[in-house]
Scaffold this motif. Structure first.
Motif, short mmCIF file in Angstrom:
data_model
loop_
_atom_site.label_atom_id
_atom_site.label_comp_id
_atom_site.label_asym_id
_atom_site.label_seq_id
_atom_site.Cartn_x
_atom_site.Cartn_y
_atom_site.Cartn_z
N ILE A 1 14.51 14.20 13.82
CA ILE A 1 14.59 13.20 12.76
C ILE A 1 13.25 13.15 12.03
O ILE A 1 12.22 13.56 12.57
N TYR A 2 13.27 12.67 10.80
CA TYR A 2 12.03 12.57 10.03
C TYR A 2 12.03 11.31 9.17
O TYR A 2 13.08 10.76 8.84
N LYS B 1 0.82 -1.22 0.00
CA LYS B 1 0.00 0.00 0.00
C LYS B 1 0.86 1.28 0.00
O LYS B 1 0.45 2.31 -0.50
N PHE B 2 2.05 1.17 0.62
CA PHE B 2 2.92 2.36 0.69
C PHE B 2 4.39 1.92 0.65
O PHE B 2 4.72 0.76 0.88
N ASP B 3 5.24 2.87 0.35
CA ASP B 3 6.66 2.62 0.20
C ASP B 3 7.41 3.23 1.38
O ASP B 3 7.33 4.44 1.62
N CYS B 4 8.11 2.39 2.13
CA CYS B 4 8.88 2.83 3.30
C CYS B 4 10.27 2.20 3.20
O CYS B 4 10.39 0.99 3.12
N LYS B 5 11.32 3.04 3.21
CA LYS B 5 12.69 2.56 3.07
C LYS B 5 13.61 3.31 4.03
O LYS B 5 13.31 4.45 4.41
N PRO B 6 14.74 2.69 4.40
CA PRO B 6 15.68 3.40 5.27
C PRO B 6 16.16 4.73 4.70
O PRO B 6 16.38 5.69 5.45
N GLU B 7 16.29 4.81 3.39
CA GLU B 7 16.76 6.06 2.79
C GLU B 7 15.74 7.20 2.87
O GLU B 7 16.08 8.36 2.61
N TYR B 8 14.52 6.89 3.28
CA TYR B 8 13.50 7.94 3.47
C TYR B 8 13.53 8.51 4.89
O TYR B 8 12.75 9.41 5.21
N ALA B 9 14.43 7.99 5.73
CA ALA B 9 14.57 8.48 7.11
C ALA B 9 15.90 9.22 7.24
O ALA B 9 16.92 8.78 6.70
N ASP B 10 15.89 10.33 7.96
CA ASP B 10 17.13 11.11 8.06
C ASP B 10 17.11 12.02 9.29
O ASP B 10 16.06 12.21 9.92
N VAL B 11 18.28 12.58 9.58
CA VAL B 11 18.44 13.59 10.62
C VAL B 11 18.32 14.96 9.96
O VAL B 11 18.91 15.20 8.90
N PHE B 12 17.56 15.85 10.57
CA PHE B 12 17.39 17.21 10.04
C PHE B 12 18.42 18.11 10.71
O PHE B 12 18.37 18.33 11.93
N ASN B 13 19.36 18.63 9.92
CA ASN B 13 20.47 19.39 10.52
C ASN B 13 20.83 20.66 9.73
O ASN B 13 22.00 20.85 9.37
N PRO B 14 19.86 21.54 9.48
CA PRO B 14 20.20 22.81 8.84
C PRO B 14 21.12 23.64 9.75
O PRO B 14 21.19 23.40 10.96
#
Length: 316
Positions: A309-310, A264-277
């Protein structure tokens, strides 16, 4: 066209209101306390948090937001009210007061246009033989507009403040209780979509996550009844969410196998990350990087001592 649905987690660093609560250890966070915590500083922290929420998955906004180190519902109402003022008017929240002696709770904000809460409850944690109290785990079950049910656990494991060795057994115990709660769901519904997000005060290599919770580090062999740490690849590259003599990845997303196998949906490790602007980072005179936190030995006016993180998933 695929639709994006996103999760965010953020340890907000001691997000207290300005009122002294005699039942918890919050006296530092009052106008007359050690940190001179007043309405101006509180409102500035609210504004900074809601700015990050607005910015983290631009051009959209997160559907699910897990928060840690929230004192009470007053803080949550201030955050959600500010989100509404900034045009994000469809957010609501779930929060339960926990027995943590510092009044430090976890909470969940959700977009009512994309997620309907079906059930919410605290998973009570009673540390055996230890007088110190700790925060509960927050469990929320809800349904998305693309007809998927998510079982969401928001966590903040016991800190390392008293040293790793002394505090480690506490994290083992919370990991064991969390493991029990997760597998109570998966044993009855192997194809359940489970997502755990939070500050574990341990890295993906530490035993509480690796051994006790059983979060797999790779997705080479995916099965429904196992858990997978989506941010392990970032940890392996030395990316962290907090800084203590180097970067540590304490904040993580861990999901059940079905999240990675779903049709039903696409979930992968590469879609998760740390937000660090850059605005979330602090650079000293020698160019060394740290986190732009709210406090050091004094009030500094930054954002938090953790990076958020997102995770993005996409409907098929």
């Amino acid at each position: 066209m695929p639709t994006q649905f996103s999760f965010m987690f953020y340890n907000t660093e001691n997000f207290y209101d300005t009122v002294d609560d005699p039942d918890i250890m919050d006296s530092d966070f009052t106008p007359k306390g050690r940190l001179k915590w007043d309405e101006r500083k509180f409102n500035d922290k609210v504004d900074k948090l809601t700015f990050v929420i607005q910015d983290i998955v631009k051009p959209t906004i997160p559907d699910i937001i897990g928060l840690a180190e929230i004192e009470n519902k007053n803080v949550m109402m201030s955050i959600v009210d500010d989100l509404h003022r900034k045009g994000m008017e469809h957010y609501s929240f779930v929060h339960f007061d926990s027995p943590d002696e510092r009044g430090s709770d976890v909470a969940l904000i959700y977009n009512t246009q994309s997620f309907i809460v079906l059930e919410s409850t605290p998973v009570l944690i009673h540390l055996p033989g230890i007088e110190d109290r700790t925060r509960d785990v927050l469990y929320v079950r809800g349904k998305t507009t693309f007809d998927e049910v998510f079982h969401i656990f928001t966590v903040h494991f016991p800190s390392r403040r008293e040293g790793t060795d002394k505090s480690e057994r506490r994290r083992y115990f919370v990991a064991s209780e969390l493991h029990h709660a997760v597998y109570k769901i998966l044993s009855n519904h192997p194809e359940a979509n489970v997502i755990i997000m939070g500050d574990f005060n341990d890295t993906p290599d530490d035993n509480s996550i690796d051994e006790v919770l059983g979060a797999q580090k790779t997705t080479d062999d995916i099965v429904n009844l196992k858990l997978y740490n989506l941010l392990y690849p970032r940890h392996k590259r030395g990316i962290g969410t907090t800084f203590h003599n180097g970067w540590l990845l304490f904040d993580q997303f861990i999901v059940s196998g079905n999240m990675l196998l779903s049709d039903k949906f696409d979930c992968k490790p590469e879609y998760a990350d740390v937000f660090n602007p850059k605005y979330l980072l602090h650079f000293d005179k020698k160019g060394r990087v740290n986190i732009n936190r709210t406090y050091r030995s004094h009030y500094t006016g930054g954002y938090s001592d953790h990076l958020p993180i997102y995770l993005k998933i996409f409907t098929k």
